[in-house]
Structure formats: C-alpha cells, structure tokens
Write a protein that holds these residues in place. Structure first.
Motif, mmCIF file in Angstrom:
data_model
loop_
_atom_site.group_PDB
_atom_site.id
_atom_site.type_symbol
_atom_site.label_atom_id
_atom_site.label_comp_id
_atom_site.label_asym_id
_atom_site.label_seq_id
_atom_site.Cartn_x
_atom_site.Cartn_y
_atom_site.Cartn_z
ATOM 1 N N LEU A 178 0.839 -1.203 0.000
ATOM 2 C CA LEU A 178 0.000 0.000 0.000
ATOM 3 C C LEU A 178 0.871 1.249 0.000
ATOM 4 C CD1 LEU A 178 -2.624 1.696 0.502
ATOM 5 C CD2 LEU A 178 -2.313 1.152 2.943
ATOM 6 N N ALA A 179 1.860 1.291 0.882
ATOM 7 C CA ALA A 179 2.742 2.450 0.984
ATOM 8 C C ALA A 179 3.554 2.643 -0.297
ATOM 9 C CB ALA A 179 3.671 2.288 2.188
ATOM 10 N N ASP A 180 4.048 1.558 -0.868
ATOM 11 C CA ASP A 180 4.815 1.609 -2.107
ATOM 12 C C ASP A 180 3.951 2.153 -3.247
ATOM 13 O OD1 ASP A 180 6.738 1.120 -4.148
ATOM 14 O OD2 ASP A 180 6.003 -0.916 -4.413
ATOM 15 N N TYR A 181 2.719 1.666 -3.362
ATOM 16 C CA TYR A 181 1.818 2.143 -4.412
ATOM 17 C C TYR A 181 1.525 3.633 -4.235
ATOM 18 C CZ TYR A 181 -2.276 2.198 -7.541
ATOM 19 O OH TYR A 181 -3.174 2.481 -8.530
ATOM 20 N N ALA A 200 13.936 1.621 0.463
ATOM 21 C CA ALA A 200 12.925 2.104 1.404
ATOM 22 C C ALA A 200 13.427 1.904 2.827
ATOM 23 C CB ALA A 200 11.609 1.368 1.211
ATOM 24 N N GLU A 201 13.184 2.901 3.631
ATOM 25 C CA GLU A 201 13.389 2.801 5.075
ATOM 26 C C GLU A 201 12.006 2.866 5.685
ATOM 27 O OE1 GLU A 201 16.039 5.310 7.357
ATOM 28 O OE2 GLU A 201 17.396 5.363 5.628
ATOM 29 N N SER A 202 11.637 1.848 6.448
ATOM 30 C CA SER A 202 10.263 1.825 6.951
ATOM 31 C C SER A 202 10.198 1.328 8.378
ATOM 32 C CB SER A 202 9.390 0.953 6.043
ATOM 33 O OG SER A 202 9.881 -0.366 6.016
ATOM 34 N N GLN A 203 9.109 1.711 9.030
ATOM 35 C CA GLN A 203 8.836 1.263 10.396
ATOM 36 C C GLN A 203 7.371 0.882 10.506
ATOM 37 O OE1 GLN A 203 10.129 4.784 12.644
ATOM 38 N NE2 GLN A 203 11.604 3.417 13.625
ATOM 39 N N PHE A 204 7.136 -0.314 11.021
ATOM 40 C CA PHE A 204 5.787 -0.744 11.357
ATOM 41 C C PHE A 204 5.570 -0.369 12.813
ATOM 42 C CE2 PHE A 204 7.018 -3.282 7.771
ATOM 43 C CZ PHE A 204 5.857 -3.391 7.020
ATOM 44 N N LEU A 205 4.602 0.490 13.081
ATOM 45 C CA LEU A 205 4.423 1.058 14.411
ATOM 46 C C LEU A 205 3.326 0.381 15.224
ATOM 47 C CD1 LEU A 205 4.719 4.762 13.254
ATOM 48 C CD2 LEU A 205 6.522 3.321 14.253
ATOM 49 N N LYS A 206 2.304 -0.131 14.548
ATOM 50 C CA LYS A 206 1.188 -0.793 15.232
ATOM 51 C C LYS A 206 0.671 -1.917 14.341
ATOM 52 C CE LYS A 206 -0.307 3.165 17.865
ATOM 53 N NZ LYS A 206 -0.784 3.012 19.182
ATOM 54 N N PRO A 207 0.119 -2.961 14.945
ATOM 55 C CA PRO A 207 -0.433 -4.052 14.126
ATOM 56 C C PRO A 207 -1.721 -3.634 13.422
ATOM 57 C CG PRO A 207 -0.877 -4.443 16.452
ATOM 58 C CD PRO A 207 -0.015 -3.221 16.378
ATOM 59 N N THR A 208 -2.001 -4.338 12.348
ATOM 60 C CA THR A 208 -3.212 -4.105 11.575
ATOM 61 C C THR A 208 -3.996 -5.403 11.519
ATOM 62 O OG1 THR A 208 -1.797 -2.718 10.206
ATOM 63 C CG2 THR A 208 -4.010 -3.005 9.473
ATOM 64 N N ARG A 209 -5.314 -5.277 11.528
ATOM 65 C CA ARG A 209 -6.190 -6.455 11.561
ATOM 66 C C ARG A 209 -7.101 -6.504 10.342
ATOM 67 N NH1 ARG A 209 -5.357 -4.508 16.524
ATOM 68 N NH2 ARG A 209 -4.913 -5.950 18.217
ATOM 69 N N MET A 266 10.274 6.148 4.176
ATOM 70 C CA MET A 266 10.857 7.032 3.173
ATOM 71 C C MET A 266 11.242 6.148 1.994
ATOM 72 S SD MET A 266 11.626 10.071 2.164
ATOM 73 C CE MET A 266 11.724 11.161 3.582
ATOM 74 N N PHE A 267 10.624 6.402 0.847
ATOM 75 C CA PHE A 267 10.816 5.593 -0.343
ATOM 76 C C PHE A 267 11.681 6.352 -1.334
ATOM 77 C CE2 PHE A 267 7.315 3.768 1.781
ATOM 78 C CZ PHE A 267 7.209 2.448 1.361
ATOM 79 N N THR A 268 12.761 5.731 -1.774
ATOM 80 C CA THR A 268 13.631 6.309 -2.784
ATOM 81 C C THR A 268 13.209 5.733 -4.128
ATOM 82 O OG1 THR A 268 15.455 6.439 -1.204
ATOM 83 C CG2 THR A 268 16.026 6.614 -3.540
ATOM 84 N N CYS A 269 12.742 6.601 -5.010
ATOM 85 C CA CYS A 269 12.221 6.190 -6.313
ATOM 86 C C CYS A 269 13.021 6.885 -7.409
ATOM 87 C CB CYS A 269 10.752 6.588 -6.450
ATOM 88 S SG CYS A 269 9.709 6.056 -5.072
ATOM 89 N N PHE A 270 13.190 6.184 -8.522
ATOM 90 C CA PHE A 270 13.848 6.767 -9.686
ATOM 91 C C PHE A 270 12.910 6.720 -10.874
ATOM 92 C CE2 PHE A 270 17.575 5.692 -7.180
ATOM 93 C CZ PHE A 270 18.382 6.794 -7.378
ATOM 94 N N VAL A 271 13.019 7.724 -11.719
ATOM 95 C CA VAL A 271 12.311 7.730 -12.990
ATOM 96 C C VAL A 271 13.360 7.398 -14.045
ATOM 97 C CG1 VAL A 271 10.998 9.093 -14.647
ATOM 98 C CG2 VAL A 271 10.626 9.409 -12.187
ATOM 99 N N THR A 272 13.186 6.241 -14.672
ATOM 100 C CA THR A 272 14.143 5.781 -15.673
ATOM 101 C C THR A 272 13.732 6.264 -17.072
ATOM 102 O OG1 THR A 272 12.952 3.687 -15.894
ATOM 103 C CG2 THR A 272 14.751 3.762 -14.291
#
Length: 129
Positions: A51-54, A70-79, A115-121
């Motif tokens: 979801l975050a990537d999209y 990507a540097e990411s942190q999961f902070l709370k569980p999801t149900r 934080m997502f590092t994206c490139f446009v090729t």
C-alpha cells in the motif's frame, strides 16, 4: 489528474487511489481475510508495505518510476477489516531521484511510516529483457 503508472496493479491488494495530485497521493485499502497472517486476524506487513509503495509511485506518477530503496517502520499491528489510508508526499518532485515520505493510518493512528527512494528511468526497467 491522470494516473500514469502501475496501470495493472491489483487495487484490492495495494489500495484504491483517493487523491492523486502532482507530488502527493492518498490511497485507501480495506484489509481482507486473504491478507491474514494467522488465526488472530493479524494482517501480513507485506500488504501494508505494498500500500505504501503504491502510494509513493502515485505521488511521483511517471510511467517509468521504480522503487530503489525504502526505510520503513511498522508502528502498530493491523487487523482484518481495518481500513488503512496511505498519504504520500514527494519531497523532491523536480529531481530524477525522488524521496517520498509515506504515512499509513488506521483511523487516526499512525501504523506505518517510510521514506521511499524512487527513480524515474528513461525507459521501462524491463525494456531490454
């Protein structure tokens, strides 16, 4: 605004765009039983990351945008049954290398940040394959 990227993505797994503007997006995902990791109803983190990537890809919104890191942190569980909202903001919209900050919320609670590092090729990454 027209969506120019990831045209064949399964929105039931990666989210449905709610807002897509230059440099930012908002994407909604309802967590379904096929995302369940165990009997407790815990949603596998890969779906939240997807979801975050999209959302990050939509914030850049170029046909040949790719994720490099990507540097990411999961902070709370999801149900299962949770409704998640990803908000993405391209912090470097005029460069080839885009740094996109993404936050995912369940109701008003922050459950993921990245934080997502994206490139446009110049051409599609599979163009010469």
């Amino acid at each position: 605004m027209e969506i120019k990227t990831h045209s064949k993505i399964d929105q039931s797994l990666c989210g449905e765009p709610v807002i897509q503007e230059q440099g930012r997006s908002k994407v909604r995902l309802v967590c379904t039983p096929n995302m369940e990791a165990d009997e407790s109803g815990l949603v596998h983190g890969g779906f939240i990351f997807g979801l975050a990537d999209y959302a990050a890809m939509l914030a850049v919104n170029e046909p040949n945008v790719v994720l490099a890191a990507a540097e990411s942190q999961f902070l709370k569980p999801t149900r299962v049954t949770d409704e998640l909202i990803a908000k993405a903001n391209d912090t470097t919209p005029t460069q080839r290398k885009h740094l996109v900050q993404v936050e995912v919320f369940c109701k008003d609670e922050l459950v993921f940040t990245g934080m997502f590092t994206c490139f446009v090729t110049k051409q599609h990454v599979l163009a010469d394959s």
